[in-house]
Design a protein around this motif. Structure first.
Motif, mmCIF file in Angstrom:
data_model
loop_
_atom_site.group_PDB
_atom_site.id
_atom_site.type_symbol
_atom_site.label_atom_id
_atom_site.label_comp_id
_atom_site.label_asym_id
_atom_site.label_seq_id
_atom_site.Cartn_x
_atom_site.Cartn_y
_atom_site.Cartn_z
ATOM 1 N N LEU A 165 3.860 -28.076 -43.486
ATOM 2 C CA LEU A 165 3.313 -27.779 -42.221
ATOM 3 C C LEU A 165 3.310 -25.996 -42.074
ATOM 4 N N ILE A 166 1.934 -26.183 -41.584
ATOM 5 C CA ILE A 166 1.478 -24.188 -41.793
ATOM 6 C C ILE A 166 1.050 -24.255 -40.284
ATOM 7 N N PHE A 167 2.194 -22.673 -40.140
ATOM 8 C CA PHE A 167 1.577 -21.906 -38.529
ATOM 9 C C PHE A 167 1.245 -20.808 -39.027
ATOM 10 N N SER A 168 0.100 -20.647 -38.135
ATOM 11 C CA SER A 168 -0.075 -19.218 -38.285
ATOM 12 C C SER A 168 0.629 -18.011 -36.731
ATOM 13 N N TRP A 169 0.504 -17.087 -37.644
ATOM 14 C CA TRP A 169 1.841 -16.148 -36.416
ATOM 15 C C TRP A 169 1.004 -15.952 -35.080
ATOM 16 N N ASP A 170 -0.057 -15.730 -35.291
ATOM 17 C CA ASP A 170 -0.945 -15.369 -33.918
ATOM 18 C C ASP A 170 -0.849 -16.678 -33.349
ATOM 19 N N ASN A 171 -0.374 -16.531 -32.019
ATOM 20 C CA ASN A 171 -0.408 -17.402 -30.753
ATOM 21 C C ASN A 171 -0.023 -18.906 -31.595
ATOM 22 N N VAL A 172 1.320 -18.810 -32.509
ATOM 23 C CA VAL A 172 0.603 -20.314 -31.827
ATOM 24 C C VAL A 172 2.747 -19.618 -32.578
ATOM 25 N N VAL A 173 3.155 -18.996 -33.495
ATOM 26 C CA VAL A 173 4.802 -18.680 -33.923
ATOM 27 C C VAL A 173 5.122 -17.561 -32.358
ATOM 28 N N ALA A 174 4.382 -16.665 -32.489
ATOM 29 C CA ALA A 174 5.161 -14.875 -31.534
ATOM 30 C C ALA A 174 3.580 -14.898 -30.645
ATOM 31 N N ASP A 175 3.120 -14.671 -29.102
ATOM 32 C CA ASP A 175 2.293 -14.700 -28.411
ATOM 33 C C ASP A 175 2.054 -13.382 -28.123
ATOM 34 N N THR A 176 1.063 -12.961 -29.400
ATOM 35 C CA THR A 176 0.087 -11.817 -29.536
ATOM 36 C C THR A 176 -0.996 -11.340 -28.148
ATOM 37 N N ARG A 177 -0.827 -12.344 -28.229
ATOM 38 C CA ARG A 177 -2.186 -11.772 -27.114
ATOM 39 C C ARG A 177 -1.737 -10.614 -26.084
ATOM 40 N N ALA A 178 -0.014 -10.779 -25.438
ATOM 41 C CA ALA A 178 -0.077 -10.280 -25.397
ATOM 42 C C ALA A 178 0.184 -8.509 -25.151
ATOM 43 N N MET A 179 0.375 -8.566 -27.029
ATOM 44 C CA MET A 179 0.603 -7.538 -27.772
ATOM 45 C C MET A 179 -0.217 -6.703 -27.667
ATOM 46 N N LYS A 180 -1.702 -7.436 -28.406
ATOM 47 C CA LYS A 180 -2.787 -6.900 -28.446
ATOM 48 C C LYS A 180 -2.908 -6.238 -27.405
ATOM 49 N N LEU A 181 -2.836 -6.948 -25.849
ATOM 50 C CA LEU A 181 -3.777 -6.376 -24.901
ATOM 51 C C LEU A 181 -3.165 -4.814 -23.904
ATOM 52 N N ASN A 182 -2.404 -5.123 -24.365
ATOM 53 C CA ASN A 182 -0.797 -3.754 -24.118
ATOM 54 C C ASN A 182 -1.108 -2.694 -25.259
ATOM 55 N N ALA A 183 -1.351 -2.952 -26.563
ATOM 56 C CA ALA A 183 -2.324 -2.155 -27.542
ATOM 57 C C ALA A 183 -3.332 -0.896 -27.201
ATOM 58 N N TRP A 184 -4.205 -1.664 -26.464
ATOM 59 C CA TRP A 184 -5.924 -1.486 -26.060
ATOM 60 C C TRP A 184 -5.088 -0.659 -24.539
ATOM 61 N N LYS A 185 -4.549 -1.468 -23.869
ATOM 62 C CA LYS A 185 -4.071 -0.698 -22.174
ATOM 63 C C LYS A 185 -4.019 0.296 -22.426
ATOM 64 N N GLN A 186 -2.500 0.405 -23.195
ATOM 65 C CA GLN A 186 -1.819 1.952 -24.172
ATOM 66 C C GLN A 186 -3.125 3.334 -24.619
ATOM 67 N N LEU A 187 -3.908 2.382 -25.529
ATOM 68 C CA LEU A 187 -4.597 3.361 -26.456
ATOM 69 C C LEU A 187 -5.964 4.012 -25.136
ATOM 70 N N ALA A 188 -5.735 3.303 -24.496
ATOM 71 C CA ALA A 188 -7.654 3.426 -22.988
ATOM 72 C C ALA A 188 -6.247 4.201 -22.074
ATOM 73 N N ALA A 189 -5.566 4.515 -21.848
ATOM 74 C CA ALA A 189 -4.446 5.536 -20.984
ATOM 75 C C ALA A 189 -4.302 7.104 -21.328
ATOM 76 N N GLU A 190 -4.262 6.514 -22.853
ATOM 77 C CA GLU A 190 -4.851 8.056 -23.969
ATOM 78 C C GLU A 190 -4.987 8.318 -23.825
ATOM 79 N N GLU A 191 -6.370 7.341 -24.301
ATOM 80 C CA GLU A 191 -8.404 7.953 -24.226
ATOM 81 C C GLU A 191 -8.662 8.551 -22.768
ATOM 82 N N GLY A 192 -8.010 8.718 -21.640
ATOM 83 C CA GLY A 192 -7.663 8.762 -20.481
ATOM 84 C C GLY A 192 -9.937 7.918 -19.907
ATOM 85 N N LYS A 193 -9.398 6.453 -20.799
ATOM 86 C CA LYS A 193 -10.667 5.281 -20.271
ATOM 87 C C LYS A 193 -9.445 4.707 -19.627
#
Length: 364
Positions: A125-153
């Motif tokens: 059995l081979i498990f992909s890390w992204d969204n199969v083992v851990a919920d990386t959707r929330a981490m990626k979305l939070n990273a983009w939101k934080q970057l947009a806030a820092e850049e005033g977007k």
């Protein structure tokens, strides 16, 4: 090695007179050691994030090196024609592809007997890390939101948020968010994005719902498991330890393995599990990962969530969560073709029987 070193300096060393101040040297060093320990504990988190992003203290952009992280890159599927990767041996480079692994990792006589008695152990059995083992959707979305806030977007469009999770950073910056930046400025944004992602990774402590119970079931059946990701090994192992999943995985494929595509990571995982690709099952949530699994002659089980069910129709089995799975589902994936599933076979063309001629005997 210490004993060998002591044996070399059997002759007495010349005595050299050295003058010291009245204070004891140990007392002078003690405050410095305490201070260094406090500094190391205070900056442990920052150093961990810097090492994860591949940066050093003398790099540009607040300690980050000028190379984009692979987490936010659009990776190739790979193995479209069964091609693999090269590994180096003492006698020279060795090309490893899908057919090579399916042929080389054939079960021996003793393994065939064992797998006949316990067929579940033949699978991998081979498990992909992204969204199969851990919920990386929330981490990626939070990273983009934080970057947009820092850049005033501001990121408000729902379609743009969907692309943030699956598209590459270059495409998002220039085509989706329309942040027109120079080349060096674009590199700084991508590196800052990776920094924010690793900061969110340090907070993760819970796996996907139902995963731990599923791993308990396959561990009881003695089915080996592997996890694949583009993360570095140190952060991957620490994240698995925080989630309490490290002991369930017998193999880990990370950035240090140097795989160039999704399919290559799956092939590397099958090698580490000592299972031929045609006996492996990949757990994915992305249609591209499912295609890569089929290119490697592997089965694919899709998790519905990040993509709707109609985007995952090419998977061999699609489930909403791990709670819907049982070991019997794995047996059914391979049951219709037996042990020679997806092996190359010659088509037998049956010849039609020769037609008999009817004769009439006349008696005169």
């Amino acid at each position: 090695m210490e004993c060998a070193f002591r044996g070399r300096i059997s002759a007495p060393l010349p005595f050299i007179t050295t003058s010291f101040p009245p204070q004891s040297p140990a007392k002078l060093r003690l405050p410095r050691l305490k201070q260094s320990n406090v500094v190391e504990q205070g900056h442990n988190c920052n150093q961990l994030v810097r090492r994860a992003c591949g940066s050093d203290e003398n790099g540009a952009f607040n300690g980050f090196q000028v190379t984009p992280n692979r987490i936010f890159m659009d990776e190739a599927i790979g193995a479209e024609y069964g091609e693999g990767f090269e590994t180096f041996r003492p006698d020279g480079p060795l090309k490893i592809d899908v057919d090579f692994l399916n042929e080389r990792l054939q079960e021996g006589f003793l393994k065939r007997i064992r797998y006949a008695m316990k067929p579940d152990e033949a699978y991998g059995l081979i498990f992909s890390w992204d969204n199969v083992v851990a919920d990386t959707r929330a981490m990626k979305l939070n990273a983009w939101k934080q970057l947009a806030a820092e850049e005033g977007k501001e990121i408000s469009d729902d379609d743009a948020r969907r692309l943030l999770l699956y598209a590459g950073a270059d495409h998002i910056l220039h085509k989706v968010l329309l942040w027109e930046k120079a080349g060096s400025e674009s590199d700084r944004l991508k590196l800052r994005l990776s920094h924010l992602y690793y900061e969110n990774l340090l907070k993760i402590s819970e796996p996907i719902e139902g995963l731990k119970e599923w791993l308990d079931a396959v561990s009881t059946a003695r089915i080996p498991c592997a996890v694949v990701s583009s993360l570095d090994r140190r952060n991957m192992v620490e994240a698995l330890e925080r989630m309490g999943l490290k002991n369930y995985f017998q193999a880990i494929v990370t950035e240090e393995d140097g795989m160039e595509s999704i399919a290559h990571r799956f092939l590397s995982a099958s090698m580490k599990l000592d299972r031929k690709p045609s006996k492996c099952v990949v757990f994915e949530d992305d249609p591209r990962g499912i295609t890569a699994a089929h290119n490697c002659t592997m089965m694919a089980i899709a998790l519905i969530g990040g993509h709707p069910a109609y985007d995952l129709v090419q998977a061999d089995l699609a489930v909403a969560s791990f709670n819907e799975l049982s070991v019997i589902n794995l047996r059914r994936l391979f049951a219709h073709n037996g042990s020679t599933f997806m092996d190359l076979q010659k088509q037998v063309v049956e010849k039609a029987p020769r037609r008999r001629k009817l004769t009439i005997d006349t008696i005169f």
